[in-house]
Design a protein around this motif. Sequence first.
Motif, PDB file in Angstrom:
ATOM      1  N   LEU A 164     -38.849 -87.461  24.431  1.00  0.00           N
ATOM      2  CA  LEU A 164     -37.587 -87.473  24.675  1.00  0.00           C
ATOM      3  C   LEU A 164     -36.706 -86.944  23.775  1.00  0.00           C
ATOM      4  O   LEU A 164     -35.485 -86.162  24.174  1.00  0.00           O
ATOM      5  CB  LEU A 164     -37.193 -89.119  24.882  1.00  0.00           C
ATOM      6  CG  LEU A 164     -35.758 -89.490  25.197  1.00  0.00           C
ATOM      7  CD1 LEU A 164     -35.300 -88.853  26.322  1.00  0.00           C
ATOM      8  CD2 LEU A 164     -35.325 -90.801  24.747  1.00  0.00           C
ATOM      9  N   THR A 165     -36.838 -86.872  22.655  1.00  0.00           N
ATOM     10  CA  THR A 165     -36.012 -86.443  21.516  1.00  0.00           C
ATOM     11  C   THR A 165     -36.031 -85.151  21.506  1.00  0.00           C
ATOM     12  O   THR A 165     -35.136 -84.163  21.314  1.00  0.00           O
ATOM     13  CB  THR A 165     -36.147 -87.189  20.215  1.00  0.00           C
ATOM     14  OG1 THR A 165     -37.468 -86.755  19.602  1.00  0.00           O
ATOM     15  CG2 THR A 165     -35.788 -88.542  20.017  1.00  0.00           C
ATOM     16  N   VAL A 214     -34.172 -83.643  24.383  1.00  0.00           N
ATOM     17  CA  VAL A 214     -32.657 -83.587  23.975  1.00  0.00           C
ATOM     18  C   VAL A 214     -32.310 -82.291  23.206  1.00  0.00           C
ATOM     19  O   VAL A 214     -31.308 -81.675  23.302  1.00  0.00           O
ATOM     20  CB  VAL A 214     -31.987 -84.979  23.302  1.00  0.00           C
ATOM     21  CG1 VAL A 214     -30.815 -84.697  22.901  1.00  0.00           C
ATOM     22  CG2 VAL A 214     -32.617 -86.084  24.168  1.00  0.00           C
ATOM     23  N   VAL A 249     -39.718 -93.221  26.091  1.00  0.00           N
ATOM     24  CA  VAL A 249     -39.385 -94.625  26.337  1.00  0.00           C
ATOM     25  C   VAL A 249     -37.686 -94.471  25.778  1.00  0.00           C
ATOM     26  O   VAL A 249     -37.455 -93.899  25.184  1.00  0.00           O
ATOM     27  CB  VAL A 249     -40.023 -95.485  25.302  1.00  0.00           C
ATOM     28  CG1 VAL A 249     -39.620 -96.842  25.134  1.00  0.00           C
ATOM     29  CG2 VAL A 249     -41.613 -95.407  25.714  1.00  0.00           C
ATOM     30  N   PRO A 250     -37.122 -95.232  26.499  1.00  0.00           N
ATOM     31  CA  PRO A 250     -37.329 -96.182  27.627  1.00  0.00           C
ATOM     32  C   PRO A 250     -37.481 -95.837  28.988  1.00  0.00           C
ATOM     33  O   PRO A 250     -36.996 -96.534  30.007  1.00  0.00           O
ATOM     34  CB  PRO A 250     -35.955 -97.305  27.519  1.00  0.00           C
ATOM     35  CG  PRO A 250     -34.941 -96.390  27.130  1.00  0.00           C
ATOM     36  CD  PRO A 250     -35.347 -95.430  26.256  1.00  0.00           C
ATOM     37  N   PHE A 251     -37.356 -94.549  29.151  1.00  0.00           N
ATOM     38  CA  PHE A 251     -37.301 -93.738  30.623  1.00  0.00           C
ATOM     39  C   PHE A 251     -38.919 -93.319  31.152  1.00  0.00           C
ATOM     40  O   PHE A 251     -39.677 -93.164  30.126  1.00  0.00           O
ATOM     41  CB  PHE A 251     -36.573 -92.388  30.476  1.00  0.00           C
ATOM     42  CG  PHE A 251     -34.931 -92.926  29.939  1.00  0.00           C
ATOM     43  CD1 PHE A 251     -34.062 -93.754  30.587  1.00  0.00           C
ATOM     44  CD2 PHE A 251     -34.759 -92.293  28.596  1.00  0.00           C
ATOM     45  CE1 PHE A 251     -33.203 -94.189  29.876  1.00  0.00           C
ATOM     46  CE2 PHE A 251     -33.645 -92.770  28.090  1.00  0.00           C
ATOM     47  CZ  PHE A 251     -32.596 -93.501  28.620  1.00  0.00           C
ATOM     48  N   LEU A 258     -30.653 -99.939  30.438  1.00  0.00           N
ATOM     49  CA  LEU A 258     -31.917 -99.443  30.470  1.00  0.00           C
ATOM     50  C   LEU A 258     -32.745-100.354  31.587  1.00  0.00           C
ATOM     51  O   LEU A 258     -33.374 -99.935  32.407  1.00  0.00           O
ATOM     52  CB  LEU A 258     -32.624 -99.560  29.174  1.00  0.00           C
ATOM     53  CG  LEU A 258     -31.709 -98.662  28.183  1.00  0.00           C
ATOM     54  CD1 LEU A 258     -32.276 -98.943  26.802  1.00  0.00           C
ATOM     55  CD2 LEU A 258     -31.606 -97.220  28.531  1.00  0.00           C
ATOM     56  N   SER A 284     -33.033 -91.267  32.420  1.00  0.00           N
ATOM     57  CA  SER A 284     -33.165 -90.175  31.124  1.00  0.00           C
ATOM     58  C   SER A 284     -32.141 -88.945  31.364  1.00  0.00           C
ATOM     59  O   SER A 284     -31.863 -88.741  30.222  1.00  0.00           O
ATOM     60  CB  SER A 284     -34.404 -89.540  31.074  1.00  0.00           C
ATOM     61  OG  SER A 284     -34.792 -88.716  32.393  1.00  0.00           O
ATOM     62  N   VAL A 296     -29.168 -88.407  28.407  1.00  0.00           N
ATOM     63  CA  VAL A 296     -28.906 -86.901  27.826  1.00  0.00           C
ATOM     64  C   VAL A 296     -27.470 -86.735  28.000  1.00  0.00           C
ATOM     65  O   VAL A 296     -26.654 -86.114  26.914  1.00  0.00           O
ATOM     66  CB  VAL A 296     -29.729 -86.019  28.415  1.00  0.00           C
ATOM     67  CG1 VAL A 296     -29.327 -84.448  27.726  1.00  0.00           C
ATOM     68  CG2 VAL A 296     -31.248 -86.208  28.079  1.00  0.00           C
ATOM     69  N   LEU A 305     -25.263 -88.713  26.007  1.00  0.00           N
ATOM     70  CA  LEU A 305     -25.016 -88.092  24.295  1.00  0.00           C
ATOM     71  C   LEU A 305     -24.142 -86.972  24.363  1.00  0.00           C
ATOM     72  O   LEU A 305     -23.452 -87.074  23.229  1.00  0.00           O
ATOM     73  CB  LEU A 305     -26.605 -87.573  23.942  1.00  0.00           C
ATOM     74  CG  LEU A 305     -27.670 -88.567  23.519  1.00  0.00           C
ATOM     75  CD1 LEU A 305     -28.983 -87.725  23.056  1.00  0.00           C
ATOM     76  CD2 LEU A 305     -27.165 -88.973  22.283  1.00  0.00           C
ATOM     77  N   LEU A 330     -30.703 -86.746  16.014  1.00  0.00           N
ATOM     78  CA  LEU A 330     -31.916 -87.373  16.767  1.00  0.00           C
ATOM     79  C   LEU A 330     -32.991 -88.151  16.206  1.00  0.00           C
ATOM     80  O   LEU A 330     -33.448 -89.064  16.637  1.00  0.00           O
ATOM     81  CB  LEU A 330     -32.490 -86.319  17.561  1.00  0.00           C
ATOM     82  CG  LEU A 330     -31.693 -85.571  18.597  1.00  0.00           C
ATOM     83  CD1 LEU A 330     -32.173 -84.484  19.146  1.00  0.00           C
ATOM     84  CD2 LEU A 330     -31.070 -86.510  19.575  1.00  0.00           C
ATOM     85  N   LEU A 348     -31.793 -91.655  16.196  1.00  0.00           N
ATOM     86  CA  LEU A 348     -31.749 -92.071  17.597  1.00  0.00           C
ATOM     87  C   LEU A 348     -32.906 -93.033  17.978  1.00  0.00           C
ATOM     88  O   LEU A 348     -33.690 -93.104  17.950  1.00  0.00           O
ATOM     89  CB  LEU A 348     -32.005 -90.859  18.494  1.00  0.00           C
ATOM     90  CG  LEU A 348     -31.458 -91.228  20.229  1.00  0.00           C
ATOM     91  CD1 LEU A 348     -29.801 -91.292  19.779  1.00  0.00           C
ATOM     92  CD2 LEU A 348     -31.983 -89.815  20.873  1.00  0.00           C
ATOM     93  N   THR A 387     -32.934 -95.923  21.098  1.00  0.00           N
ATOM     94  CA  THR A 387     -32.406 -96.264  22.286  1.00  0.00           C
ATOM     95  C   THR A 387     -32.173 -97.795  22.509  1.00  0.00           C
ATOM     96  O   THR A 387     -31.099 -97.906  23.338  1.00  0.00           O
ATOM     97  CB  THR A 387     -33.572 -95.966  23.385  1.00  0.00           C
ATOM     98  OG1 THR A 387     -34.883 -96.821  22.949  1.00  0.00           O
ATOM     99  CG2 THR A 387     -33.970 -94.505  23.619  1.00  0.00           C
TER     100      THR A 387
END
Lengths: 312, 83
Positions: free
Chosen positions: A156-157, A160, A226-228, B31, B38, B42, B45, B58, B61, B63
Amino acid sequence: MKLVLVAEEAAGVQALRAVTRSGHELVAVMTSGEGKGTGSPVRDVAMQIACATWPAEWVRDPGFAARLRAEGVDALLNVHSLFLVHPAVLAAPRWGAYNMHPGPLPEYAGLNPVSWALYRGETTHAVTIHRMGPKVDTGPIAYQSSFPIETHDTALTVSVKCAKAGLPLISQLLTTLADDPAGVPEIPQDLCRRRYYRPGPPEAGRIGWSSPGRAVVNFVRACDYVPFRSPWGHPRTVLDGREVAIVKATRTGEPCGAPAGTIAEATGRAALVATDDEWVRVHRVLVDGHMVEASEVLAAGRRFDADTMPVR
Amino acid sequence: MSELKALEGEIVGIFRDSLKIAVPASDTDLLATGLLDSLGFVDLLFRLEQRFALQIALESLDTENFRTVANLAAFVAAQQLIV
């Protein structure tokens, strides 16, 4: 400058916003009908800004080239779309077609490059904008931006980071195309270094506990959105005949001599699991569709099946 | 109205106007309910960074900060202190 944007996913939405901010004429946005709710998120944003939307699959049709020429399109920009663009369509825009790829080329061509890079333990990653050619992800590179992958990074990160690193490249491409189209770099790819990755996960999505701890944790990180929802799901393993997916895991660096897959005493909410060379701390798991703290279901003394080949 | 409540209002506005997501309440689990996926994450953000002139690191970060609008407001407030 007249542009057509073929886009999907979060990066596609950001690219659309960047193109809109650039002030260039966006002839149409091409996107699929898939997505949350009633339509594509890219389409939703395009409709907000009153931009025409065309079906993304048109790019496969050689007849679509005539439409692009008739509209006087200068450049086609492809961001995370999965449709193969027909060579006739690639040749139609006056200054060419460009793709933003979420990985370094030529090393990470193909699909899910972010997950593959994490799985392979890379410490850097990149976003690449390249001119599109008939063969996927092989065209000359215009711009590339690299960034570090930290040990705490997840899929995920890193995704991004890719979106963040890619936007300035799109702006740079648009500026150069508008000012001096011949000035866009065209660096040929060294195709001897090319690796093409398939969309699905390695190891059939199963953890081999007899792999080094580094490899086990990298696999988990590669699947961690996570959490997706993760496109690879989470790496699976079997405990007492029950399938368990590992959602979060970190390395301890502590050597272990226990048989691979052995569960040691839980520490807090996590549990230690033996790999080939070190204890790995498993934090969260997925059991019967429920995500729970590892210590709730991993009992000390039990042992996971070491059912897949080790990854080195 | 406290600063946090004002921030919550602005964040609800970002959800409504930019992400086209109607958030029922500031403590709605974004969530668990699937309101924030997702892609939305993004997009959010980027929107937060633009709106509040932040550079969200990040490596920090979590969640959980994105689970509710109330959490987001507290997160943005903390980030503004850092900046």
